[in-house]
Design a protein around this motif. Sequence first.
Motif, mmCIF file in Angstrom:
data_model
loop_
_atom_site.group_PDB
_atom_site.id
_atom_site.type_symbol
_atom_site.label_atom_id
_atom_site.label_comp_id
_atom_site.label_asym_id
_atom_site.label_seq_id
_atom_site.Cartn_x
_atom_site.Cartn_y
_atom_site.Cartn_z
ATOM 1 N N ALA A 59 0.812 -1.218 0.000
ATOM 2 C CA ALA A 59 0.000 0.000 0.000
ATOM 3 C C ALA A 59 0.847 1.270 0.000
ATOM 4 O O ALA A 59 0.293 2.372 0.047
ATOM 5 C CB ALA A 59 -0.937 0.001 1.210
ATOM 6 N N ILE A 60 2.165 1.143 -0.037
ATOM 7 C CA ILE A 60 3.030 2.324 -0.111
ATOM 8 C C ILE A 60 2.704 3.100 -1.383
ATOM 9 O O ILE A 60 2.652 2.536 -2.473
ATOM 10 C CB ILE A 60 4.515 1.902 -0.095
ATOM 11 N N LYS A 61 2.476 4.405 -1.239
ATOM 12 C CA LYS A 61 2.018 5.232 -2.357
ATOM 13 C C LYS A 61 3.179 5.987 -2.992
ATOM 14 O O LYS A 61 3.992 6.599 -2.298
ATOM 15 C CB LYS A 61 0.954 6.221 -1.870
ATOM 16 N N ASP A 62 3.215 5.951 -4.318
ATOM 17 C CA ASP A 62 4.275 6.627 -5.057
ATOM 18 C C ASP A 62 4.301 8.118 -4.737
ATOM 19 O O ASP A 62 3.259 8.789 -4.719
ATOM 20 C CB ASP A 62 4.071 6.451 -6.566
ATOM 21 N N GLY A 63 5.509 8.627 -4.508
ATOM 22 C CA GLY A 63 5.694 10.056 -4.325
ATOM 23 C C GLY A 63 5.431 10.565 -2.924
ATOM 24 O O GLY A 63 5.585 11.765 -2.674
ATOM 25 N N GLU A 64 5.041 9.689 -2.007
ATOM 26 C CA GLU A 64 4.819 10.119 -0.632
ATOM 27 C C GLU A 64 6.063 9.867 0.206
ATOM 28 O O GLU A 64 6.925 9.062 -0.142
ATOM 29 C CB GLU A 64 3.602 9.412 -0.031
ATOM 30 N N ARG A 65 6.143 10.550 1.337
ATOM 31 C CA ARG A 65 7.326 10.481 2.196
ATOM 32 C C ARG A 65 7.142 9.417 3.284
ATOM 33 O O ARG A 65 6.082 9.333 3.905
ATOM 34 C CB ARG A 65 7.593 11.853 2.815
ATOM 35 N N TYR A 98 8.848 5.176 -4.064
ATOM 36 C CA TYR A 98 8.104 4.752 -5.246
ATOM 37 C C TYR A 98 8.012 3.232 -5.194
ATOM 38 O O TYR A 98 9.017 2.537 -5.059
ATOM 39 C CB TYR A 98 8.789 5.236 -6.528
ATOM 40 N N ASN A 99 6.786 2.747 -5.295
ATOM 41 C CA ASN A 99 6.492 1.345 -5.017
ATOM 42 C C ASN A 99 6.692 0.474 -6.257
ATOM 43 O O ASN A 99 5.940 0.561 -7.226
ATOM 44 C CB ASN A 99 5.045 1.229 -4.526
ATOM 45 N N LYS A 100 7.717 -0.378 -6.209
ATOM 46 C CA LYS A 100 7.981 -1.331 -7.292
ATOM 47 C C LYS A 100 7.919 -2.766 -6.755
ATOM 48 O O LYS A 100 8.527 -3.675 -7.301
ATOM 49 C CB LYS A 100 9.362 -1.045 -7.896
ATOM 50 N N ILE A 101 7.167 -2.925 -5.679
ATOM 51 C CA ILE A 101 7.146 -4.209 -4.981
ATOM 52 C C ILE A 101 6.543 -5.313 -5.841
ATOM 53 O O ILE A 101 7.117 -6.397 -5.977
ATOM 54 C CB ILE A 101 6.384 -4.076 -3.646
ATOM 55 N N LYS A 102 5.388 -5.059 -6.425
ATOM 56 C CA LYS A 102 4.711 -6.121 -7.173
ATOM 57 C C LYS A 102 5.478 -6.506 -8.431
ATOM 58 O O LYS A 102 5.472 -7.666 -8.838
ATOM 59 C CB LYS A 102 3.290 -5.683 -7.520
ATOM 60 N N GLU A 103 6.140 -5.530 -9.052
ATOM 61 C CA GLU A 103 6.849 -5.822 -10.297
ATOM 62 C C GLU A 103 8.259 -6.358 -10.060
ATOM 63 O O GLU A 103 8.693 -7.304 -10.711
ATOM 64 C CB GLU A 103 6.946 -4.555 -11.163
ATOM 65 N N GLU A 104 8.981 -5.750 -9.101
ATOM 66 C CA GLU A 104 10.404 -6.053 -8.962
ATOM 67 C C GLU A 104 10.827 -6.390 -7.537
ATOM 68 O O GLU A 104 12.012 -6.584 -7.278
ATOM 69 C CB GLU A 104 11.236 -4.863 -9.464
ATOM 70 N N GLN A 105 9.879 -6.418 -6.601
ATOM 71 C CA GLN A 105 10.217 -6.679 -5.197
ATOM 72 C C GLN A 105 11.186 -5.628 -4.651
ATOM 73 O O GLN A 105 12.097 -5.936 -3.876
ATOM 74 C CB GLN A 105 10.836 -8.076 -5.041
ATOM 75 N N LYS A 106 10.972 -4.364 -5.043
ATOM 76 C CA LYS A 106 11.876 -3.292 -4.635
ATOM 77 C C LYS A 106 11.098 -2.020 -4.319
ATOM 78 O O LYS A 106 9.951 -1.852 -4.733
ATOM 79 C CB LYS A 106 12.883 -2.973 -5.752
ATOM 80 N N LEU A 107 11.763 -1.131 -3.574
ATOM 81 C CA LEU A 107 11.319 0.247 -3.424
ATOM 82 C C LEU A 107 12.385 1.154 -4.020
ATOM 83 O O LEU A 107 13.585 0.907 -3.851
ATOM 84 C CB LEU A 107 11.131 0.618 -1.949
ATOM 85 N N LEU A 108 11.937 2.201 -4.715
ATOM 86 C CA LEU A 108 12.849 3.248 -5.169
ATOM 87 C C LEU A 108 12.737 4.390 -4.178
ATOM 88 O O LEU A 108 11.640 4.901 -3.930
ATOM 89 C CB LEU A 108 12.471 3.724 -6.574
ATOM 90 N N LEU A 109 13.870 4.790 -3.598
ATOM 91 C CA LEU A 109 13.883 5.845 -2.590
ATOM 92 C C LEU A 109 14.610 7.068 -3.129
ATOM 93 O O LEU A 109 15.733 6.969 -3.630
ATOM 94 C CB LEU A 109 14.559 5.344 -1.313
ATOM 95 N N CYS A 110 13.946 8.215 -3.019
ATOM 96 C CA CYS A 110 14.491 9.465 -3.548
ATOM 97 C C CYS A 110 14.522 10.520 -2.450
ATOM 98 O O CYS A 110 13.751 10.473 -1.491
ATOM 99 C CB CYS A 110 13.635 9.978 -4.709
ATOM 100 N N SER A 111 15.396 11.487 -2.623
ATOM 101 C CA SER A 111 15.489 12.623 -1.712
ATOM 102 C C SER A 111 14.799 13.830 -2.326
ATOM 103 O O SER A 111 14.722 13.962 -3.552
ATOM 104 C CB SER A 111 16.956 12.952 -1.420
ATOM 105 N N ALA A 112 14.311 14.732 -1.475
ATOM 106 C CA ALA A 112 13.751 15.987 -1.966
ATOM 107 C C ALA A 112 14.861 16.920 -2.437
ATOM 108 O O ALA A 112 14.651 17.762 -3.304
ATOM 109 C CB ALA A 112 12.921 16.652 -0.871
ATOM 110 N N ASN A 113 16.031 16.760 -1.872
ATOM 111 C CA ASN A 113 17.204 17.541 -2.264
ATOM 112 C C ASN A 113 17.858 16.859 -3.471
ATOM 113 O O ASN A 113 18.327 15.724 -3.371
ATOM 114 C CB ASN A 113 18.183 17.611 -1.094
ATOM 115 N N PRO A 114 17.909 17.521 -4.631
ATOM 116 C CA PRO A 114 18.371 16.864 -5.861
ATOM 117 C C PRO A 114 19.851 16.482 -5.872
ATOM 118 O O PRO A 114 20.289 15.766 -6.775
ATOM 119 C CB PRO A 114 18.070 17.903 -6.949
#
Length: 231
Positions: free
Chosen positions: A170-176, A192-208
Amino acid sequence: MYLNSNLKFLRKKKGLTQEALAEALTISRSKLAGYELTITPPLDAMVRISDFFKVSLDILVKEDLSSYSEYKLRELLETDQFLRGRKLRILATTVDEQGRELIEVVSQRAKASYLAGFSDPEYIAELPRFALPFLPMDKKHRVFQVDGDSMLPIPDGAWIVCEYVDDWTAIKDGERYVIVTEQDGVTFKIAYNKIKEEQKLLLCSANPIYVPFEIEIEQLREVWRYRLAMS
């Protein structure tokens, strides 16, 4: 929809009679027989079925479990249970004298020991804690202190109130989220939730200036959804 056939399939897989399963689900045998044929169970019955077999409603409804090989069936069910927290520990928490859950505080200093102690009730009981009456009482919350400048404009040292997430799908893309992993400990990131497709989470920072990175789902220990910041 495969709910009816999956119910019958899973019952037989467990070696249960209709009478035995009906008793476990607190319904009549005749109702169960109908559910195994063409009748759609009410939502509360679906939830009990899902909990009993430890299979998500999404899979019960959409997947034809009888078409899977024994290996693939086992892999599918075990993965689903893992992602939804069913293989994880019970969340350690604290309550006040009236039995109301308190909000524990994890400071920057405490983060180093949190990974080792998050599942230990004695460790959690030693954390500072308080109550916020305006937060939903049916959710579990915890406060974490932000470490670093990766999530600006939320600054280093800020305190963030987060809500416990037991269903990682249930992790929602783009939320903190505050993400607790075996490798990185406690981190605060945009997920960013990639669990169902790749069994992974993509984690991003707000600071580029910080590079996004992926984590394998097996590394996850806890997930907390950001709700608000306190200075």
